[in-house]
Design a protein around this motif. Sequence first.
Motif, short mmCIF file in Angstrom:
data_model
loop_
_atom_site.label_atom_id
_atom_site.label_comp_id
_atom_site.label_asym_id
_atom_site.label_seq_id
_atom_site.Cartn_x
_atom_site.Cartn_y
_atom_site.Cartn_z
N SER A 412 0.85 -1.19 0.00
CA SER A 412 0.00 0.00 0.00
C SER A 412 0.89 1.23 0.00
O SER A 412 1.96 1.24 0.62
N GLU A 413 0.45 2.27 -0.69
CA GLU A 413 1.19 3.53 -0.63
C GLU A 413 0.92 4.25 0.68
O GLU A 413 1.53 5.27 0.97
N HIS A 414 0.01 3.71 1.48
CA HIS A 414 -0.33 4.32 2.77
C HIS A 414 0.08 3.42 3.94
O HIS A 414 -0.58 3.41 4.98
N MET A 415 1.18 2.68 3.76
CA MET A 415 1.64 1.78 4.82
C MET A 415 1.97 2.55 6.10
O MET A 415 1.89 2.00 7.19
N HIS A 416 2.34 3.83 5.96
CA HIS A 416 2.63 4.62 7.17
C HIS A 416 1.42 4.75 8.07
O HIS A 416 1.54 4.81 9.29
N LEU A 417 0.22 4.74 7.47
CA LEU A 417 -1.00 4.81 8.28
C LEU A 417 -1.24 3.49 9.01
O LEU A 417 -1.67 3.49 10.17
N TYR A 418 -0.96 2.39 8.34
CA TYR A 418 -1.08 1.09 9.01
C TYR A 418 -0.04 0.96 10.12
O TYR A 418 -0.28 0.32 11.15
N ALA A 419 1.13 1.58 9.93
CA ALA A 419 2.13 1.60 11.00
C ALA A 419 1.61 2.38 12.20
O ALA A 419 1.84 1.98 13.35
N CYS A 420 0.92 3.48 11.95
CA CYS A 420 0.30 4.24 13.05
C CYS A 420 -0.69 3.36 13.82
O CYS A 420 -0.69 3.33 15.06
N VAL A 421 -1.53 2.66 13.08
CA VAL A 421 -2.53 1.78 13.72
C VAL A 421 -1.81 0.71 14.53
O VAL A 421 -2.21 0.39 15.66
N ALA A 422 -0.75 0.14 13.95
CA ALA A 422 -0.02 -0.93 14.64
C ALA A 422 0.54 -0.45 15.98
O ALA A 422 0.46 -1.16 16.98
N ILE A 423 1.11 0.76 16.00
CA ILE A 423 1.66 1.28 17.25
C ILE A 423 0.54 1.53 18.26
O ILE A 423 0.65 1.16 19.44
N LEU A 424 -0.55 2.13 17.81
CA LEU A 424 -1.67 2.40 18.72
C LEU A 424 -2.22 1.10 19.29
O LEU A 424 -2.56 1.03 20.48
N LYS A 425 -2.31 0.07 18.47
CA LYS A 425 -2.84 -1.20 18.95
C LYS A 425 -1.91 -1.85 19.97
O LYS A 425 -2.35 -2.49 20.91
N ARG A 426 -0.61 -1.65 19.78
CA ARG A 426 0.34 -2.22 20.74
C ARG A 426 0.19 -1.58 22.12
O ARG A 426 0.51 -2.21 23.13
N TYR A 427 -0.28 -0.35 22.16
CA TYR A 427 -0.46 0.34 23.45
C TYR A 427 -1.94 0.52 23.79
O TYR A 427 -2.28 1.37 24.61
N HIS A 428 -2.77 -0.28 23.14
CA HIS A 428 -4.22 -0.25 23.35
C HIS A 428 -4.57 -0.35 24.84
O HIS A 428 -5.33 0.47 25.37
N ASN A 429 -4.02 -1.35 25.52
CA ASN A 429 -4.38 -1.59 26.93
C ASN A 429 -3.93 -0.44 27.82
O ASN A 429 -4.67 -0.04 28.74
N GLU A 430 -2.74 0.09 27.58
CA GLU A 430 -2.26 1.19 28.41
C GLU A 430 -3.10 2.45 28.21
O GLU A 430 -3.45 3.13 29.17
N ILE A 431 -3.42 2.75 26.97
CA ILE A 431 -4.19 3.96 26.68
C ILE A 431 -5.56 3.90 27.34
O ILE A 431 -5.99 4.85 28.02
N MET A 432 -6.24 2.77 27.17
CA MET A 432 -7.58 2.65 27.73
C MET A 432 -7.55 2.37 29.24
O MET A 432 -8.38 2.88 29.98
#
Length: 500
Positions: A412-432
Amino acid sequence: MMRSDSSKHSSSSEPEGAEVVYLKDNVTIHPTQFASERISGRLKLIKQGASLFMTWIPYKGQATNARLSEKDRSLYTIRAVPFTDVRSIRRHTPTLGWQYIIVVLSSGLAFPPFYFYNGGVKEFLATMKQHVFIVRSLEDANVFVVNDFQNPVQFDKLTLVWGKARQPPLGSEEWATFLDSEGRVMDSKALRKRIFYGGVEHVFRREVWALLLGYHAYDSTYAERECLRYHKKLEYETIKRKWQQGISPEQAKIFPNFREMKGLIDKDVVRTDRSLSFYDGDDNPNLNVLCDILSTYCFYNFDLGYCQGMSDLLSPILFVMEDESESFWCFVALMKRLGPNFNRDQSGMRSQLFALSKLVELLDSPLHNYFKQNDCLNYFFCFRWILIQFKREFEYEKLMRLWEVLWTHYLSEHMHLYACVAILKRYHNEIMGEQMDFDTLLKFINELSGHIDLDAVLRDAEALCIFAGENGAASIPPGTPPSLPVENENSLLYSQVSTR
């Protein structure tokens, strides 16, 4: 809910609060090689809370071959296997014979094949997909890799390999296999795929980055690229002289803010990557080159000019190219993709943040809903990640590898956005779990700098992109930066050179 095609066999009552979401009778295993020796039973998918379980209970009192005892039936009974313990589902749909599936556990063990004599494999997989995170393997389209439902991308807790494993950087011998005798890249997609999964050894970055950014065409020869460098160097020096010799009154009318932007460039450059030896120390000539390139770009692109953050994007390019003209034209090529990030109305950034919000909604709806409830739905806490492509989140070597992966535009030419999602998901539990509001979340995101596992992010981003598929692509509005150039603008020059 899926209904059984037979109701003559009773089953034990389900636990309180459990819901049967799939039920299929006459699903059969063969404990031996003899076709007559088989055990039929009822297969269920049961949802309890946020978890999904699979059960298979053999029928009682069924007339079968005498060699199969009740002990055999008990041996193969599956009371309740959570899908957190399942690694993959392999589907077999032979042209002749019955469909069956093989369930492989995270431990590596597998249950005997389950034969669906009355069909139902497609419905089984469709139901499973509604309740657990599954993705089709890149290596085998009949293998579906399974992940945990509650927190779909906690790869650090699993031993799964999603898609294709990361590889060592592209080296000299392998690089040569992608080129013909005159230097043309014979299969650009294969090259981009290889770089996507492993990056490039630093010694080849200068040549490879020029291709990835579109400065050189993949089908150009060594001679054509060398000729292009010569002509582009002359062009660069012409543009540079124009602002160095002073701006005429006519030019000042077109670009009245040039002197102001030149001052901003001077201030930003002295703060850019000074901890790196390449830019370290007083009177470092590389700082002057960085300043000259940005000033020349400012004069080259009157409409956009210079904005804070551009020095961050140019710095690694100059570090790799080690040539002023080459760096300038590679930066020009990059800004054709990322220039909208610096639009004064922030339209380019807003479109990407909107796309990011839609991807998080698709791939982690609980986290998206949390952001919605806590006035974080603008996703501005990810602004820096997107604006300068994670420049301040990783050390230099990792950043360069990340950029060349992103520039492949392989999945995807928008892989940077999927990278953003990946980082947010890795810290899902801490954020919530810590109930972060916007200010706390922004501070938390900024403090992740230098502490993000790049390989994990790339692996997760790939899995998310594959899983999202067409739904992910549809979540990103057309024209959202960065976008691939339609054609290499130097193609005409190459053709002119080849006819001389």
